[in-house]
Design an enzyme around this catalytic site. Sequence first.
Site, PDB file in Angstrom:
ATOM      1  N   TRP A 101     -25.084 -18.868  51.470  1.00  0.00           N
ATOM      2  CA  TRP A 101     -24.146 -19.497  52.414  1.00  0.00           C
ATOM      3  C   TRP A 101     -24.292 -18.888  53.798  1.00  0.00           C
ATOM      4  O   TRP A 101     -24.248 -19.608  54.806  1.00  0.00           O
ATOM      5  CB  TRP A 101     -22.710 -19.401  51.904  1.00  0.00           C
ATOM      6  N   ASP A 171     -16.674 -16.302  56.747  1.00  0.00           N
ATOM      7  CA  ASP A 171     -16.481 -17.291  55.693  1.00  0.00           C
ATOM      8  C   ASP A 171     -15.819 -16.571  54.519  1.00  0.00           C
ATOM      9  O   ASP A 171     -16.437 -15.722  53.881  1.00  0.00           O
ATOM     10  CB  ASP A 171     -17.856 -17.860  55.295  1.00  0.00           C
ATOM     11  N   LYS A 195     -12.504 -23.192  46.091  1.00  0.00           N
ATOM     12  CA  LYS A 195     -12.862 -22.024  45.299  1.00  0.00           C
ATOM     13  C   LYS A 195     -11.612 -21.389  44.688  1.00  0.00           C
ATOM     14  O   LYS A 195     -11.517 -21.246  43.497  1.00  0.00           O
ATOM     15  CB  LYS A 195     -13.613 -20.998  46.162  1.00  0.00           C
TER      16      LYS A 195
HETATM   17  C1  LIG Z   1     -18.836 -23.039  48.198  1.00  0.00           C
HETATM   18  C2  LIG Z   1     -19.091 -22.271  49.425  1.00  0.00           C
HETATM   19  C3  LIG Z   1     -19.533 -22.897  50.600  1.00  0.00           C
HETATM   20  C4  LIG Z   1     -19.899 -24.358  50.666  1.00  0.00           C
HETATM   21  O1  LIG Z   1     -18.826 -25.152  50.821  1.00  0.00           O
HETATM   22  P1  LIG Z   1     -18.924 -26.740  50.958  1.00  0.00           P
HETATM   23  O2  LIG Z   1     -17.473 -27.061  51.072  1.00  0.00           O
HETATM   24  O3  LIG Z   1     -19.547 -27.262  49.720  1.00  0.00           O
HETATM   25  O4  LIG Z   1     -19.690 -27.063  52.175  1.00  0.00           O
HETATM   26  C5  LIG Z   1     -19.696 -22.114  51.721  1.00  0.00           C
HETATM   27  N1  LIG Z   1     -19.435 -20.798  51.706  1.00  0.00           N
HETATM   28  C6  LIG Z   1     -19.012 -20.158  50.583  1.00  0.00           C
HETATM   29  C7  LIG Z   1     -18.769 -18.689  50.603  1.00  0.00           C
HETATM   30  C8  LIG Z   1     -18.828 -20.880  49.418  1.00  0.00           C
HETATM   31  O5  LIG Z   1     -18.415 -20.253  48.305  1.00  0.00           O
END
Ligand SMILES: *Cc1c(COP(=O)(O)O)cnc(C)c1O
Length: 360
Positions: A101, A171, A195
Amino acid sequence: MSRVYNFSAGPAVLPEEVLREAADEMLDYKGSGMSVMEMSHRSKTYDNIIKEAEADLRDLMNIPDNYKVLFLQGGDSLIFASVPMNLMKNRKAGYILTGQWAKKAYQEAKIYGEAVELASSADKTFSYIPDCSDLPITDDMDYVYICENNTIYGTKFHTLPNTKGKDLVADLSSCFLSEPVDVTKYALIHAGVQKNVGPAGVQVVIIRDDLVTDDVLPGTPTMMKYKTHADNDSLYNTPPAYGIYICGKVFKWLKKNGGLSVMKELNEKKAKILYDFLDSSKLFKGTVVKEDRSLMNVPFVTGNEELDAKFVKEAKENGLESLKGHRTVGGMRASIYNAMPIEGVEKLVAFMKKFEEGNL
Ligand SMILES: *Cc1c(COP(=O)(O)O)cnc(C)c1O
């Protein structure tokens, strides 16, 4: 009806209590005679839902008044673009590469300017967090970007990087609301709620208000400007209304259960059960260095792909779902988010013990 223990990395397990409440309110939300799904986002009733969700989130995370809370759409993958569009004034930023990511965010930023790799743990398949105490951060960088909890690899920054005074953008998708955070250490936090918090389709952005301006990169679409959403309390256009409603319920569930410090204690307890077993097992082993382990995503392997596949299959037959590792990593991964009860982790470890005895 029978519910499984769902170890999916995302979309993932939600509190059963929240799902039941939503089910009860499905046809008639609090006497409105309609579902929240059917309701105008401009109605008074919905306005209360979104305002209360924001207020509860602010309360839970102790978000200071000089931070805006936005409920957005498009996935974290779109935030990877909106971050440079809104924050890359000098067209230069530093990225710490700790997994897929972070790498995707870095690649996206390269479309808009100079994204500099400050550190990486790619040399050991992202199984650790690199030393971030003295990074090659330069004065002209607009921000430093991290993925705080690496969902796929199971690592977590337990100490934030030394950004040398630069704004930190993070993030937090897979550790969002799993423990208290000091919001003031960040310029921007983003998290996809699928998540640890709610259904897919909602991204929470928490951003320091001096960064919410019209001074964005040329060509930035209206919808990608944080100011558009901040000025309109996340109601510039139709928001992911039902998703925000469920998130609001989860915020209330978290508050009722003691808030984020209690959640952290519980998450530590759950993770310890699993890590302690992995550290003593003759068959299974964790793939991450101990000091960087995530409390939320726990990858492990047997060292034998066929045995891994057999484990995943037999676990499923025993009501332990979605333990297959990410397609790019293999092995297994147990995601043990807030809503995973401790009994789920105990059942998993009991099953792993039994599997070990039968397969050594
Ligand atoms: C799942 C995830 C993403 C991707 O998210 P999308 O909503 O599918 O674009 C990005 N960063 C992290 C840390 C994730 O766990």
